[in-house]
Write an enzyme that holds these catalytic residues in place. Sequence first.
Site, PDB file in Angstrom:
ATOM      1  N   GLY A 288       0.181 -17.882  -6.699  1.00  9.60           N
ATOM      2  CA  GLY A 288       0.031 -18.072  -8.014  1.00  9.60           C
ATOM      3  C   GLY A 288       0.871 -17.511  -9.178  1.00  9.60           C
ATOM      4  O   GLY A 288       0.917 -18.439 -10.476  1.00  9.60           O
ATOM      5  N   THR A 289       1.392 -15.851  -9.486  1.00  6.19           N
ATOM      6  CA  THR A 289       2.043 -15.514 -10.048  1.00  6.19           C
ATOM      7  C   THR A 289       3.679 -16.948 -10.519  1.00  6.19           C
ATOM      8  O   THR A 289       3.172 -17.172 -12.133  1.00  6.19           O
ATOM      9  CB  THR A 289       3.010 -14.240 -10.330  1.00  6.19           C
ATOM     10  OG1 THR A 289       1.773 -13.704  -9.881  1.00  6.19           O
ATOM     11  CG2 THR A 289       3.584 -13.798 -10.844  1.00  6.19           C
TER      12      THR A 289
ATOM     13  N   THR B   8       0.301 -15.410  -2.989  1.00  8.42           N
ATOM     14  CA  THR B   8      -0.534 -17.016  -2.805  1.00  8.42           C
ATOM     15  C   THR B   8       0.360 -17.630  -3.417  1.00  8.42           C
ATOM     16  O   THR B   8       0.140 -19.206  -3.899  1.00  8.42           O
ATOM     17  CB  THR B   8      -2.180 -16.483  -3.255  1.00  8.42           C
ATOM     18  OG1 THR B   8      -1.268 -16.144  -4.339  1.00  8.42           O
ATOM     19  CG2 THR B   8      -2.277 -15.788  -2.656  1.00  8.42           C
TER      20      THR B   8
ATOM     21  N   ASP C 259      12.398 -12.087  -7.426  1.00  7.53           N
ATOM     22  CA  ASP C 259      11.067 -11.714  -7.245  1.00  7.53           C
ATOM     23  C   ASP C 259      11.225 -10.803  -5.785  1.00  7.53           C
ATOM     24  O   ASP C 259      12.149 -11.849  -4.722  1.00  7.53           O
ATOM     25  CB  ASP C 259       9.473 -12.303  -6.666  1.00  7.53           C
ATOM     26  CG  ASP C 259       8.151 -10.672  -7.100  1.00  7.53           C
ATOM     27  OD1 ASP C 259       8.744 -10.069  -7.080  1.00  7.53           O
ATOM     28  OD2 ASP C 259       7.133 -11.631  -7.451  1.00  7.53           O
TER      29      ASP C 259
ATOM     30  N   LYS D   2       1.984  -9.726 -17.491  1.00 12.84           N
ATOM     31  CA  LYS D   2       0.729 -10.493 -16.280  1.00 12.84           C
ATOM     32  C   LYS D   2      -0.560  -9.143 -16.718  1.00 12.84           C
ATOM     33  O   LYS D   2      -0.114  -8.521 -16.238  1.00 12.84           O
ATOM     34  CB  LYS D   2       0.412 -11.395 -15.314  1.00 12.84           C
ATOM     35  CG  LYS D   2       1.080 -10.069 -14.529  1.00 12.84           C
ATOM     36  CD  LYS D   2       1.408 -10.887 -12.571  1.00 12.84           C
ATOM     37  CE  LYS D   2       1.724 -10.208 -12.125  1.00 12.84           C
ATOM     38  NZ  LYS D   2       1.707 -10.725 -10.562  1.00 12.84           N
TER      39      LYS D   2
ATOM     40  N   GLN E 142       0.726  -1.528  -0.188  1.00 11.14           N
ATOM     41  CA  GLN E 142       0.098   0.043  -0.137  1.00 11.14           C
ATOM     42  C   GLN E 142       0.962   1.125   0.286  1.00 11.14           C
ATOM     43  O   GLN E 142       0.743   1.995   1.242  1.00 11.14           O
ATOM     44  CB  GLN E 142      -0.909  -0.240   1.367  1.00 11.14           C
ATOM     45  CG  GLN E 142      -1.293  -1.452   1.058  1.00 11.14           C
ATOM     46  CD  GLN E 142      -2.648  -1.150   2.328  1.00 11.14           C
ATOM     47  OE1 GLN E 142      -3.399  -0.333   2.670  1.00 11.14           O
ATOM     48  NE2 GLN E 142      -2.747  -2.081   3.502  1.00 11.14           N
TER      49      GLN E 142
END
Length: 313
Positions: free
Chosen positions: A228-229, A226, A221, A195, A100
Amino acid sequence: MPHQEPEAKIFACSQSVHLAEQIAKSYGVELGKVTFSKYSDGEFQPSFEESIRGLRVFLVCSTFPSADNLMELLLMIDAAKRASARHITAVIPYFGWARQDRKDKPRVPIGAKLVAKLLEAAGATRIMTMDLHADQIQGFFEKPVDHLFASTIFLPYVKSLNLENLTIASPDMGGSKRAYAYSKFLESDVVICYKQRKAANVIESMELIGEVTGRNIILVDDMIDTGGTLAKAADLMIEKGALSVRAICTHAILSGEAYEKIENSQLSELIVTDSIPLKKESKKIRVVSCAPLFAEVMQMVQHNNSISGKFLM
């Protein structure tokens, strides 16, 4: 009379004790004693069980959710200030709420800025962290920030693999700078994943920019949430002809079904630091400790030595 730096002591929040013990061991001191009193409604109160008057205090705490971790750190900083510590350094290997960092739509907070202000208001005189999700978060502070890079511990491991046809990959456009920095030191090619998301943690589509056929890929990264990527990227790269796919992620958040996604993906290995304690073990996950890096930099800060040599990126 020669100037002497105040003695340093290291303390830990309850969820970062193991990492803090390793940091203290590398630093060469015993981990300081702190206790937490808890009320039946969940309220808690930290208490330093030894004098810290006039000392430099390092408080080790990764601020991953729940918010109790951040609250623990804020209370410990306030307690150290009221106990007359001379310097209070918040050592935050994983700086939570960092996603954020801006208003990406109307009527939302800038959580990272709020956390920065809370830490300063509590009494932190210095911040030490690693691989912020967004580099500009350093500018949210009016106090000195030591922003360390996990590349200093990951690069030696990558070199030890002796992979031929090595290619560094970024799982998204935002991480391209990090991928290029790794590729510079490893003298390798770079591939970028493009993506599109339906919503947070939900990928609609992914495409590759670059060639992966016949190459050993290492995805880089700052965090894995999660999973997923990275799982989707690894599967796509193997489908496109990559020989192997590994991933380097500094902060192992690993929420939801992340462990299952990693286990069932085409990833050969996921290399992470211990900035966040793993919830469970996995044959595919290798942990490289960041404790020696933090201990060394803390020593440099204690003795007012330059830490610029620790910035490889």
